[in-house]
Design an enzyme around this catalytic site. Structure first.
Site, PDB file in Angstrom:
ATOM      1  N   ASP A  85       0.873  -1.179   0.000  1.00 25.06           N
ATOM      2  CA  ASP A  85       0.000   0.000   0.000  1.00 25.06           C
ATOM      3  C   ASP A  85       0.910   1.228   0.000  1.00 25.06           C
ATOM      4  O   ASP A  85       1.421   1.627   1.042  1.00 25.06           O
ATOM      5  CB  ASP A  85      -0.898  -0.008   1.239  1.00 25.06           C
ATOM      6  CG  ASP A  85      -1.850   1.173   1.273  1.00 25.06           C
ATOM      7  OD1 ASP A  85      -2.216   1.683   0.194  1.00 25.06           O
ATOM      8  OD2 ASP A  85      -2.226   1.584   2.386  1.00 25.06           O
ATOM      9  N   GLU A 105      -1.564  -1.466  -4.694  1.00 27.42           N
ATOM     10  CA  GLU A 105      -2.833  -0.765  -4.867  1.00 27.42           C
ATOM     11  C   GLU A 105      -2.668   0.373  -5.867  1.00 27.42           C
ATOM     12  O   GLU A 105      -1.678   1.097  -5.841  1.00 27.42           O
ATOM     13  CB  GLU A 105      -3.324  -0.216  -3.529  1.00 27.42           C
ATOM     14  CG  GLU A 105      -4.735   0.331  -3.599  1.00 27.42           C
ATOM     15  CD  GLU A 105      -5.296   0.630  -2.227  1.00 27.42           C
ATOM     16  OE1 GLU A 105      -6.234  -0.083  -1.814  1.00 27.42           O
ATOM     17  OE2 GLU A 105      -4.796   1.557  -1.568  1.00 27.42           O
ATOM     18  N   ASP A 137      -2.116   1.086   7.220  1.00 27.99           N
ATOM     19  CA  ASP A 137      -1.418   0.849   5.957  1.00 27.99           C
ATOM     20  C   ASP A 137      -0.957  -0.607   5.842  1.00 27.99           C
ATOM     21  O   ASP A 137      -1.034  -1.205   4.770  1.00 27.99           O
ATOM     22  CB  ASP A 137      -0.224   1.802   5.824  1.00 27.99           C
ATOM     23  CG  ASP A 137      -0.658   3.247   5.871  1.00 27.99           C
ATOM     24  OD1 ASP A 137      -1.190   3.731   4.866  1.00 27.99           O
ATOM     25  OD2 ASP A 137      -0.488   3.882   6.926  1.00 27.99           O
TER      26      ASP A 137
END
Length: 175
Positions: free
Chosen positions: A16, A76, A148
């Site tokens: 992420d 992502e 995260d």
């Protein structure tokens, strides 16, 4: 790049990306079985110039990749918001997040935030608490230190879920 095996256990890292905190999560997947390996985040100091922060993210991810030896990676995708400068900076962190595994010869898949939420929770507009609840069910040994890191585990789970169809598509087209 490493081929996507259809059978056998595979170690996956989810990433992420972010300039302040880049979350990472490593799982092993075999069929429908998911096993938690590790998670954490790379947090460069806020007072560093952008180039040094990007370097710190790269070095941190390279260390994680070296330690945990994933076979596949998932990152992502960035969503565009009203602040174009912030979006560009996040895009740079995302580029580093994709480059680090590629430098280790690891294939990198990309997933939209809504796809991650829909895969893990069942709803594309799930919130952080819903993701955390599902992570406790899917990976009971995981205790992510940050949102995260939790998001990174969700990204890895998404890849574990979708990799079978990706591998089959690649096999059909002869890659």
């Amino acid at each position: 790049m490493t081929a996507l095996p259809i059978r056998g256990p595979v170690r996956i890292i989810g990433i992420d990306p972010g300039l302040r905190r880049t979350g990472w999560g490593v799982i092993e997947a075999e069929g429908n079985r998911l096993i938690y390996v590790a998670c954490g985040s790379v947090e460069p100091p806020d007072d560093l110039p952008l180039s040094s922060r990007l370097l710190a993210i790269h070095e941190g991810l390279a260390s994680v990749l070296s330690d945990h030896k994933p076979m596949e990676a998932a990152v992502e995708q960035t969503f565009v918001n009203k602040d174009g400068v912030a979006t560009l900076k996040l895009g740079q962190a995302r580029g580093v997040a994709m480059l680090a595994p590629a430098m280790f010869g690891i294939s990198v898949a990309e997933y939209a935030p809504n796809q991650v939420k829909k895969t893990v929770v069942g709803a594309g507009h799930a919130d952080k608490q819903q993701i955390a609840m599902m992570l406790k069910i899917l990976l009971p040994k995981a205790e992510p230190p940050s949102a995260d890191a939790a998001d990174a585990l969700a990204i890895a789970i998404t890849h574990a879920h979708h990799r079978q169809s990706t591998a089959l598509r690649l096999k059909v087209v002869g890659v």
